[in-house]
Write a protein that holds these residues in place. Structure first.
Motif, PDB file in Angstrom:
ATOM      1  N   THR A   5       0.908  -1.161  -0.044  1.00 40.73           N
ATOM      2  CA  THR A   5      -0.016  -0.047  -0.116  1.00 40.73           C
ATOM      3  C   THR A   5       1.216   1.162  -0.055  1.00 40.73           C
ATOM      4  O   THR A   5       1.861   1.309   0.941  1.00 40.73           O
ATOM      5  N   SER A   6       0.678   2.357  -0.906  1.00 38.94           N
ATOM      6  CA  SER A   6       1.398   3.363  -0.675  1.00 38.94           C
ATOM      7  C   SER A   6       0.864   4.305   0.112  1.00 38.94           C
ATOM      8  O   SER A   6      -0.544   4.427   0.316  1.00 38.94           O
ATOM      9  N   GLN A   7       1.635   5.125   1.043  1.00 41.39           N
ATOM     10  CA  GLN A   7       1.256   6.185   1.793  1.00 41.39           C
ATOM     11  C   GLN A   7       1.317   7.457   1.234  1.00 41.39           C
ATOM     12  O   GLN A   7       2.118   7.624   0.566  1.00 41.39           O
ATOM     13  N   ARG A   8       0.305   8.193   1.796  1.00 40.41           N
ATOM     14  CA  ARG A   8       0.259   9.469   1.258  1.00 40.41           C
ATOM     15  C   ARG A   8       0.568  10.382   2.317  1.00 40.41           C
ATOM     16  O   ARG A   8      -0.005  10.261   3.647  1.00 40.41           O
TER      17      ARG A   8
END
Length: 127
Positions: A5-8
């Motif tokens: 999952t990409s974190q923003r």
């Protein structure tokens, strides 16, 4: 199997950089705001003089006294009588106010504001 999952969001370092830039902008604003507030007080005093009945027929000394009484109400401290000049025009006076304000910024750096304003004072008698 794990899914990625990409974190923003903003990192702490980026947040600090933004905070420093905003703080510096606010600091500059705190130095400039009083200078411009005084300039607008000068403009307001000049415009109110222009509306004064008979101002075009008054002596410059009396007009200057009326101007400084209006500035005194607004706590202006940088405009001096030497900064006010009068030139004769048809039907009255052209009032010129030129002054300079210098504020310390950081260390040996200063902020200098040069303010120059003109107002025709031609109203004569009670209109």
């Amino acid at each position: 199997m794990k899914s990625m999952t990409s974190q923003r969001g903003i990192t702490l370092t980026s947040f600090l950089v933004v905070l420093i830039v905003v703080a510096f902008g606010l600091y500059i604003g705190m130095k400039l705001f009083p200078m411009y507030q005084e300039y607008y007080a000068v403009r307001s005093a000049m415009k109110s003089l222009a509306k004064e009945p008979g101002v075009g027929n008054m002596e410059p000394r009396r007009v200057q006294d009326m101007f400084f009484k209006r500035l005194y109400i607004n706590y202006s401290e940088n405009v001096k009588p030497a900064n006010v000049k009068f030139d004769r025009i048809d039907g009255g006076w052209n009032m010129k106010v030129y002054y300079e304000v210098r504020r310390e910024l950081i260390g040996n750096l200063d902020v200098v504001g040069k303010f120059d304003s003109n107002q025709e004072l031609t109203r004569s008698g009670a209109d």
